[in-house]
Write a protein that holds these residues in place. Structure first.
Motif, PDB file in Angstrom:
ATOM      1  N   GLU A  72       0.833  -1.210   0.000  1.00 27.13           N
ATOM      2  CA  GLU A  72       0.000   0.000   0.000  1.00 27.13           C
ATOM      3  C   GLU A  72       0.863   1.254   0.000  1.00 27.13           C
ATOM      4  OE1 GLU A  72      -2.982   0.076   3.007  1.00 27.13           O
ATOM      5  OE2 GLU A  72      -3.955  -1.752   2.300  1.00 27.13           O
ATOM      6  N   ALA A  73       1.951   1.233   0.786  1.00 24.05           N
ATOM      7  CA  ALA A  73       2.842   2.396   0.830  1.00 24.05           C
ATOM      8  C   ALA A  73       3.433   2.683  -0.543  1.00 24.05           C
ATOM      9  CB  ALA A  73       3.957   2.160   1.854  1.00 24.05           C
ATOM     10  N   ILE A  74       3.867   1.645  -1.228  1.00 25.72           N
ATOM     11  CA  ILE A  74       4.496   1.818  -2.538  1.00 25.72           C
ATOM     12  C   ILE A  74       3.479   2.278  -3.578  1.00 25.72           C
ATOM     13  CG2 ILE A  74       5.580   0.530  -4.443  1.00 25.72           C
ATOM     14  CD1 ILE A  74       7.020  -1.088  -2.159  1.00 25.72           C
ATOM     15  N   LEU A  75       2.241   1.793  -3.484  1.00 26.73           N
ATOM     16  CA  LEU A  75       1.213   2.172  -4.446  1.00 26.73           C
ATOM     17  C   LEU A  75       0.671   3.579  -4.204  1.00 26.73           C
ATOM     18  CD1 LEU A  75      -0.866  -1.117  -4.790  1.00 26.73           C
ATOM     19  CD2 LEU A  75       0.591  -0.075  -6.525  1.00 26.73           C
ATOM     20  N   GLN A  76       0.585   3.991  -2.950  1.00 30.17           N
ATOM     21  CA  GLN A  76      -0.088   5.248  -2.625  1.00 30.17           C
ATOM     22  C   GLN A  76       0.841   6.454  -2.563  1.00 30.17           C
ATOM     23  OE1 GLN A  76      -2.336   4.531   0.973  1.00 30.17           O
ATOM     24  NE2 GLN A  76      -3.573   2.925   0.023  1.00 30.17           N
ATOM     25  N   ALA A  77       2.135   6.242  -2.439  1.00 28.14           N
ATOM     26  CA  ALA A  77       3.075   7.363  -2.326  1.00 28.14           C
ATOM     27  C   ALA A  77       3.193   8.104  -3.656  1.00 28.14           C
ATOM     28  CB  ALA A  77       4.439   6.841  -1.902  1.00 28.14           C
ATOM     29  N   PRO A  78       3.674   9.362  -3.610  1.00 27.91           N
ATOM     30  CA  PRO A  78       3.835  10.129  -4.859  1.00 27.91           C
ATOM     31  C   PRO A  78       4.727   9.430  -5.882  1.00 27.91           C
ATOM     32  CG  PRO A  78       4.092  11.568  -2.946  1.00 27.91           C
ATOM     33  CD  PRO A  78       4.015  10.165  -2.423  1.00 27.91           C
ATOM     34  N   ASP A  79       5.752   8.738  -5.428  1.00 29.41           N
ATOM     35  CA  ASP A  79       6.583   7.959  -6.352  1.00 29.41           C
ATOM     36  C   ASP A  79       7.141   6.744  -5.632  1.00 29.41           C
ATOM     37  OD1 ASP A  79       9.227   8.406  -5.189  1.00 29.41           O
ATOM     38  OD2 ASP A  79       9.114  10.438  -5.970  1.00 29.41           O
ATOM     39  N   ALA A  80       7.814   5.877  -6.375  1.00 27.79           N
ATOM     40  CA  ALA A  80       8.273   4.605  -5.830  1.00 27.79           C
ATOM     41  C   ALA A  80       9.278   4.789  -4.699  1.00 27.79           C
ATOM     42  CB  ALA A  80       8.882   3.753  -6.944  1.00 27.79           C
ATOM     43  N   LEU A 136       8.793   1.849 -10.136  1.00 29.25           N
ATOM     44  CA  LEU A 136      10.081   2.489 -10.419  1.00 29.25           C
ATOM     45  C   LEU A 136      10.125   3.019 -11.849  1.00 29.25           C
ATOM     46  CD1 LEU A 136      12.438  -0.068  -8.634  1.00 29.25           C
ATOM     47  CD2 LEU A 136      12.175   2.350  -8.008  1.00 29.25           C
ATOM     48  N   ALA A 137       9.570   2.251 -12.787  1.00 31.61           N
ATOM     49  CA  ALA A 137       9.529   2.696 -14.185  1.00 31.61           C
ATOM     50  C   ALA A 137       8.674   3.953 -14.325  1.00 31.61           C
ATOM     51  CB  ALA A 137       9.001   1.572 -15.075  1.00 31.61           C
ATOM     52  N   GLU A 138       7.559   4.011 -13.590  1.00 36.87           N
ATOM     53  CA  GLU A 138       6.714   5.215 -13.610  1.00 36.87           C
ATOM     54  C   GLU A 138       7.481   6.421 -13.065  1.00 36.87           C
ATOM     55  OE1 GLU A 138       3.210   4.434 -11.318  1.00 36.87           O
ATOM     56  OE2 GLU A 138       2.547   2.786 -12.601  1.00 36.87           O
ATOM     57  N   GLY A 192      18.447  17.628  -8.600  1.00 36.59           N
ATOM     58  CA  GLY A 192      17.382  18.629  -8.657  1.00 36.59           C
ATOM     59  C   GLY A 192      15.992  18.059  -8.549  1.00 36.59           C
ATOM     60  N   ALA A 193      15.862  16.712  -8.499  1.00 35.38           N
ATOM     61  CA  ALA A 193      14.520  16.122  -8.385  1.00 35.38           C
ATOM     62  C   ALA A 193      14.001  16.326  -6.972  1.00 35.38           C
ATOM     63  CB  ALA A 193      14.569  14.638  -8.707  1.00 35.38           C
ATOM     64  N   PRO A 194      12.654  16.371  -6.780  1.00 34.04           N
ATOM     65  CA  PRO A 194      12.094  16.531  -5.434  1.00 34.04           C
ATOM     66  C   PRO A 194      12.474  15.354  -4.557  1.00 34.04           C
ATOM     67  CG  PRO A 194      10.377  15.944  -7.009  1.00 34.04           C
ATOM     68  CD  PRO A 194      11.617  16.250  -7.807  1.00 34.04           C
ATOM     69  N   SER A 195      12.711  15.619  -3.276  1.00 35.51           N
ATOM     70  CA  SER A 195      13.110  14.550  -2.367  1.00 35.51           C
ATOM     71  C   SER A 195      11.935  13.705  -1.913  1.00 35.51           C
ATOM     72  CB  SER A 195      13.822  15.135  -1.143  1.00 35.51           C
ATOM     73  OG  SER A 195      12.982  16.035  -0.470  1.00 35.51           O
ATOM     74  N   GLY A 196      10.729  14.103  -2.284  1.00 30.58           N
ATOM     75  CA  GLY A 196       9.575  13.238  -2.078  1.00 30.58           C
ATOM     76  C   GLY A 196       8.917  13.416  -0.735  1.00 30.58           C
ATOM     77  N   THR A 197       9.098  12.447   0.155  1.00 26.67           N
ATOM     78  CA  THR A 197       8.346  12.379   1.411  1.00 26.67           C
ATOM     79  C   THR A 197       8.379  13.687   2.176  1.00 26.67           C
ATOM     80  OG1 THR A 197       8.947  10.067   1.558  1.00 26.67           O
ATOM     81  CG2 THR A 197       8.059  11.076   3.545  1.00 26.67           C
ATOM     82  N   GLY A 198       7.215  14.197   2.433  1.00 23.73           N
ATOM     83  CA  GLY A 198       7.096  15.431   3.191  1.00 23.73           C
ATOM     84  C   GLY A 198       7.181  16.666   2.324  1.00 23.73           C
ATOM     85  N   GLY A 199       7.599  16.544   1.065  1.00 22.49           N
ATOM     86  CA  GLY A 199       7.680  17.709   0.201  1.00 22.49           C
ATOM     87  C   GLY A 199       7.463  17.326  -1.226  1.00 22.49           C
TER      88      GLY A 199
END
Length: 215
Positions: A72-80, A136-138, A192-199
């Motif tokens: 669920e975490a991997i599917l629901q997060a903004p990215d892998a 990961l491909a997405e 330069g990519a977003p760091s993801g979690t929390g932002g």
């Protein structure tokens, strides 16, 4: 009668998971499990046919329950990569582990000697890898994973990483699994990519996403 069938079977499976987590594979017997589940001993053989079949079914019951959170975490997060960080945090949140997590370790050991269990465990591992490869491909297509990364190869490595981290945390609950994983995942992001979690996308230039730490 049909209404009682599923709960009784589940009670037996969960009792078997508890016994296996506490005392190992061989400790799971029909009498011990039936006593723990407060069920008739004959029901173990009625539902599973043999003690070995009960042990395998208990392992797969534990695997499916323990994989629910990471999937669920991997599917629901903004990215892998965000999903993996969330999955590791959830996986190691219990310190010395849940009964299901300790049974996962038992499954790794006994799967080497039990062909049926090995086949089932392999199927679950491959399903998880396939899911992770697709995510990961997405992320790569969206510019959130380095372009030179091999999604399928990374899925194998990161799945094995999760298994290894779980084992380390079970042995040493003070292992900083989440922090170590975050550091590794940061290396997989493009400069330069977003760091993801929390932002999310608005903070692309902040955090540990800049190129200073990359080669």
């Amino acid at each position: 009668m049909a209404g009682d069938e599923v709960p009784t079977r589940i009670r037996l499976l969960e009792a078997a998971v508890e016994v296996m987590a506490e005392s190992g594979w061989a400790a799971v017997t029909s009498r011990v499990v039936a006593d723990r589940a407060q069920a008739n001993n004959a029901l173990v053989h009625y539902y599973f046919g043999s003690v070995d079949a009960l042990r395998r079914a208990a392992v797969m019951h534990a695997v499916e329950k323990e994989l629910e959170g990471p999937v669920e975490a991997i599917l629901q997060a903004p990215d892998a990569l965000d999903g993996l960080a969330d999955a590791v945090r959830a996986l190691v949140a219990h310190g010395p582990g849940t009964p299901g997590q300790r049974v996962l370790v038992e499954a790794m050991l006994h799967g080497l000697r039990d062909e049926e269990l090995r086949t089932e465990t392999k199927r679950q591992i491959r399903m998880f890898r396939d899911l992770l490869t697709a995510r990961l491909a997405e992320s790569q297509a969206a510019g959130r994973l380095r372009a030179d990364a091999d999604a399928a190869g990374l899925a194998v490595l990161l799945s094995a990483l999760m298994d290894g981290l779980l084992m380390h945390v079970l042995i040493d609950p003070e292992t900083d699994a989440a922090g170590s994983t975050a550091g590794l995942l940061a290396l997989l992001r493009p400069s330069g990519a977003p760091s993801g979690t929390g932002g999310d996308d608005d903070d692309d230039d902040e955090g540990d996403g800049d190129g200073a730490s990359r080669q």
